[in-house]
Motif scaffolding. Structure first.
Motif, short mmCIF file in Angstrom:
data_model
loop_
_atom_site.label_atom_id
_atom_site.label_comp_id
_atom_site.label_asym_id
_atom_site.label_seq_id
_atom_site.Cartn_x
_atom_site.Cartn_y
_atom_site.Cartn_z
N TRP A 219 5.07 2.52 -1.26
CA TRP A 219 5.03 1.26 -0.53
C TRP A 219 6.42 0.80 -0.08
N TYR B 114 0.82 -1.21 0.00
CA TYR B 114 0.00 0.00 0.00
C TYR B 114 0.86 1.26 0.00
N TYR C 215 -7.58 7.06 -2.26
CA TYR C 215 -7.28 6.20 -1.11
C TYR C 215 -8.49 5.33 -0.78
N ALA D 242 -4.87 4.50 3.37
CA ALA D 242 -4.12 3.49 2.63
C ALA D 242 -4.66 3.37 1.21
N LYS D 243 -3.75 3.24 0.28
CA LYS D 243 -4.09 3.15 -1.14
C LYS D 243 -3.57 1.83 -1.68
N ARG D 244 -4.47 1.01 -2.24
CA ARG D 244 -4.10 -0.35 -2.65
C ARG D 244 -3.25 -0.39 -3.91
#
Length: 124
Positions: free
Chosen positions: A53, A32, A111, A98-100
Motif C-alpha cells: 500500500w 490496499y 484479493y 485490490a486487497k483490503r
C-alpha cells in the motif's frame, strides 16, 4: 461498492512496450495492496506483480523481472504496470486486483476486488 477499472491493453510487436493502468474507486485505495494477474487461453490465471500500500515493496513473477514495473499513485487511486521488451508468451488478459487487509501477496484468492481485464497481444 469498490470498482476496479483496468485499461491500456492492445496489440504490440515483440520487443515493444505497453503501459496498463488501473483505477480504483473509493477513499481507501491508499490502504490496499494491489496486484496484476494474467490469464492466457487454456491456462490458469497467474500472478504477475504486486505492490504494497505504500509502494515500498514490490514483487514479480520470475518471467517478467527486469521487463515489467509495477507502481502506484495514491493521490490518483491508480496502479500501473509498465511492460517493456514484450514477448509473445506475455499474451494474455491482464487483471488488476485490490486487497483490503493484511500484507501484499501473490495469491489471487486473497484479493477482494477485480477489474474486468484488458487484453494484451504480442505478435512475433
Amino acid at each position: 461498492q469498490v470498482q476496479v477499472v483496468d485499461s491500456g491493453g492492445g496489440l504490440v510487436q515483440a520487443g515493444g512496450s505497453l503501459s496498463l493502468s488501473c483505477v480504483v474507486s473509493g477513499r481507501t485505495f491508499s490502504t490496499y495492496s494491489m496486484g496484476w494477474f494474467r490469464q492466457a487461453p487454456g491456462k490458469e490465471r497467474e500472478f504477475v506483480a504486486a505492490i504494497s500500500w505504500t509502494g515500498g515493496r514490490t514483487y514479480y513473477v520470475d518471467s517478467v523481472k527486469g521487463r515489467f514495473t509495477i507502481s502506484r499513485d495514491n493521490a490518483k487511486n491508480t496502479v500501473y504496470l509498465q511492460m517493456n521488451n514484450l514477448k509473445p508468451e506475455d499474451t494474455a488478459v491482464y487483471y488488476c486486483a485490490a486487497k483490503r487487509d493484511g500484507g501484499v501477496t501473490r495469491d489471487a484468492g486473497f484479493y477482494d476486488y477485480w477489474g474486468q481485464g484488458t487484453q494484451v497481444t504480442v505478435s512475433s
